[in-house]
Design an enzyme around this catalytic site. Structure first.
Site, mmCIF file in Angstrom:
data_model
loop_
_atom_site.group_PDB
_atom_site.id
_atom_site.type_symbol
_atom_site.label_atom_id
_atom_site.label_comp_id
_atom_site.label_asym_id
_atom_site.label_seq_id
_atom_site.Cartn_x
_atom_site.Cartn_y
_atom_site.Cartn_z
ATOM 1 N N SER A 26 0.824 -1.208 0.000
ATOM 2 C CA SER A 26 0.000 0.000 0.000
ATOM 3 C C SER A 26 0.861 1.263 0.000
ATOM 4 C CB SER A 26 -0.924 -0.042 1.222
ATOM 5 O OG SER A 26 -1.611 1.176 1.378
ATOM 6 N N ARG A 47 12.078 -9.145 -2.452
ATOM 7 C CA ARG A 47 12.524 -10.532 -2.620
ATOM 8 C C ARG A 47 12.296 -10.918 -4.081
ATOM 9 N NH1 ARG A 47 8.665 -12.389 2.152
ATOM 10 N NH2 ARG A 47 7.474 -10.818 1.016
ATOM 11 N N ASP A 82 4.843 -4.034 9.794
ATOM 12 C CA ASP A 82 5.584 -3.667 11.002
ATOM 13 C C ASP A 82 6.299 -4.863 11.637
ATOM 14 O OD1 ASP A 82 4.745 -0.851 11.161
ATOM 15 O OD2 ASP A 82 2.755 -1.696 11.434
ATOM 16 N N HIS A 106 5.457 4.322 10.192
ATOM 17 C CA HIS A 106 4.746 4.095 11.454
ATOM 18 C C HIS A 106 5.831 3.746 12.476
ATOM 19 C CE1 HIS A 106 1.912 2.837 14.452
ATOM 20 N NE2 HIS A 106 2.009 1.538 14.220
HETATM 21 P P1 NAD Z 1 1.549 -3.844 2.951
HETATM 22 O O1 NAD Z 1 1.146 -5.053 3.706
HETATM 23 O O2 NAD Z 1 0.568 -3.208 2.038
HETATM 24 O O3 NAD Z 1 2.846 -4.144 2.073
HETATM 25 C C1 NAD Z 1 3.975 -4.762 2.630
HETATM 26 C C2 NAD Z 1 5.021 -5.025 1.555
HETATM 27 O O4 NAD Z 1 6.155 -5.637 2.179
HETATM 28 C C3 NAD Z 1 4.576 -5.977 0.447
HETATM 29 O O5 NAD Z 1 5.109 -5.512 -0.773
HETATM 30 C C4 NAD Z 1 5.238 -7.285 0.834
HETATM 31 O O6 NAD Z 1 5.500 -8.100 -0.286
HETATM 32 C C5 NAD Z 1 6.531 -6.804 1.466
HETATM 33 N N1 NAD Z 1 7.134 -7.744 2.406
HETATM 34 C C6 NAD Z 1 6.510 -8.527 3.317
HETATM 35 N N2 NAD Z 1 7.388 -9.249 4.012
HETATM 36 C C7 NAD Z 1 8.628 -8.917 3.536
HETATM 37 C C8 NAD Z 1 9.937 -9.309 3.841
HETATM 38 N N3 NAD Z 1 10.176 -10.221 4.781
HETATM 39 N N4 NAD Z 1 10.960 -8.749 3.146
HETATM 40 C C9 NAD Z 1 10.736 -7.834 2.180
HETATM 41 N N5 NAD Z 1 9.505 -7.419 1.855
HETATM 42 C C10 NAD Z 1 8.463 -7.950 2.521
HETATM 43 O O7 NAD Z 1 2.097 -2.785 4.039
HETATM 44 P P2 NAD Z 1 1.611 -1.281 4.280
HETATM 45 O O8 NAD Z 1 0.194 -1.295 4.751
HETATM 46 O O9 NAD Z 1 1.993 -0.444 3.117
HETATM 47 O O10 NAD Z 1 2.508 -0.901 5.565
HETATM 48 C C11 NAD Z 1 3.858 -0.555 5.445
HETATM 49 C C12 NAD Z 1 4.214 0.401 6.562
HETATM 50 O O11 NAD Z 1 3.453 1.604 6.412
HETATM 51 C C13 NAD Z 1 3.885 -0.132 7.951
HETATM 52 O O12 NAD Z 1 4.859 0.343 8.837
HETATM 53 C C14 NAD Z 1 2.540 0.512 8.244
HETATM 54 O O13 NAD Z 1 2.293 0.623 9.637
HETATM 55 C C15 NAD Z 1 2.742 1.876 7.603
HETATM 56 N N6 NAD Z 1 1.516 2.604 7.268
HETATM 57 C C16 NAD Z 1 0.535 2.004 6.546
HETATM 58 C C17 NAD Z 1 -0.605 2.722 6.199
HETATM 59 C C18 NAD Z 1 -1.691 2.100 5.354
HETATM 60 O O14 NAD Z 1 -2.670 2.775 5.085
HETATM 61 N N7 NAD Z 1 -1.605 0.859 4.888
HETATM 62 C C19 NAD Z 1 -0.747 4.058 6.608
HETATM 63 C C20 NAD Z 1 0.306 4.676 7.316
HETATM 64 C C21 NAD Z 1 1.432 3.923 7.635
#
Ligand code: NAD
Ligand code: MG
Length: 328
Positions: A26, A47, A82, A106
């Site tokens: 996201s 990866r 996270d 975050h």
């Molecule tokens: P997500 O779940 O949408 O995406 C995570 C990404 O990380 C994916 O591309 C996945 O393939 C990759 N991934 C997973 N495990 C992995 C690993 N071991 N090594 C490498 N890559 C890996 O995550 P998100 O919701 O975008 O959240 C990411 C950060 O942003 C978090 O810290 C979250 O708290 C923060 N955040 C999210 C939002 C939101 O609206 N989703 C808002 C503000 C902050």
């Protein structure tokens, strides 16, 4: 309150340097594409066998394996879930250059000390107050999603400037960037999603649905009332606060709001909110969530499935299927 805008930012501190985005979900996709369109030097670390690799390449980005992607990076952005950030940091720390900046969206992993970064590294936060697709869409339309900025560790003396330059790159500085701490961002974010946004709102909806259905009303009518129509109210609140809502709802609805709302969110709900906040502040929630992850998340999946099996989901899916304007 300290708020920064584009005029306070010197993007020159980052312009030619490498920014590595770890994760392409996201937030990751939105940040990477916005930074690239802002003229930054972006590398995405993924990866090789992961599903995001081809997607990021198709989006025109430079993609490398994480260990290679962090080499030479001035800023390394942790946009994986996270709960995997600590393990990722541990495996990459040997490849992270002297005086690099670790950037988070975050504060969880840093605030709860899962990651205790090397002394020579900056540790900063740029947290957009919105989901990734909005961060991307607002940027494309020439706007931005407001962000929070925090500095946990300033090894180079310009950690704040680097973080602000990044916020400008993703469009956030157009809307304003409010200074906070990792503690405040993490604790308020967790509280908001638990007590109000996700946990509180969904329990309120389901309890309202059950109350009506148990009283003999049709589930379809109950669904429209407590789930479907919530969006209209949230949109009014989002655009103009309580004032705009009161302007648009009937006097009957307003009177009912005033006399009945406090009966639903009464002393018991307020005491529960305080207890939830205490669990967040003293680390109880974080410990439980970390333990649940370590145990394979089966309890998490069981509870989520229970929510998804609720009758409101079946009724809702059928009714939404008839509203073709709900499909994007
Ligand atoms: P997500 O779940 O949408 O995406 C995570 C990404 O990380 C994916 O591309 C996945 O393939 C990759 N991934 C997973 N495990 C992995 C690993 N071991 N090594 C490498 N890559 C890996 O995550 P998100 O919701 O975008 O959240 C990411 C950060 O942003 C978090 O810290 C979250 O708290 C923060 N955040 C999210 C939002 C939101 O609206 N989703 C808002 C503000 C902050
Ligand atoms: Mg719930």
């Amino acid at each position: 309150m300290q708020m920064y805008s584009e005029a306070d930012v010197d993007t020159g501190v980052l312009n030619t340097r490498q920014v590595t985005i770890l994760g392409y979900g996201s937030q990751g996709r939105a940040h990477a594409l916005n930074l690239k369109d802002s003229g930054f030097n972006v590398v995405v670390g993924l990866r090789r066998n992961g599903a995001s690799w081809t997607k990021a390449e198709a989006d025109g980005l430079t993609v490398k394996e994480p260990a290679e992607a962090v080499q030479g990076a001035t800023v390394i952005v942790f946009l994986t879930p996270d709960m995997v950030q600590k393990q990722l940091y541990d495996t990459l720390v040997a490849d992270i250059g002297q005086n690099a900046t670790l950037l988070f969206a975050h504060g969880f992993a840093v605030h709860f000390k899962l990651i205790e970064a090397r002394d020579d590294l900056n540790v900063v936060l740029i947290a957009p107050k919105g989901p990734g697709d909005l961060v991307r869409r607002q940027y494309e339309e020439g706007h931005g999603v407001p962000c929070l900025v925090a500095v946990h560790q300033d090894a180079t003396g310009d950690a704040l400037q680097l973080a602000l330059a990044y916020s400008a790159g993703i469009g956030g500085a157009r809307a304003g960037v409010i200074e906070t701490t990792f503690a405040e961002e993490t604790e308020t974010d967790l509280f908001g999603e638990q007590a109000v946004l996700c946990g509180g709102a969904t329990e309120l909806i389901v309890a309202g649905f059950e109350t009506l259905v148990e009283a003999g009303y049709q589930p379809e009518v109950a669904y429209y009332e407590v789930m479907h129509e919530l969006k209209l109210i949230v949109d009014l609140l989002h655009e103009g606060g309580l004032k705009k809502m009161f302007e648009f709802i009937s006097d009957t609805a307003a009177y009912g709001d005033l006399v009945s709302g406090p009966r639903v969110v009464g002393p018991q709900a307020r005491a529960a909110m305080k207890a939830i906040l205490a669990d967040i502040q003293d680390g109880t929630f974080a410990r439980n969530w970390i333990a649940e992850n370590a145990a394979g998340m089966s309890e998490f999946r069981r509870m989520r499935q229970q929510d998804l099996d609720h009758p409101i989901e079946k009724v809702g899916a059928e009714l939404r299927g008839r509203m073709d304007w709900l499909r994007d």
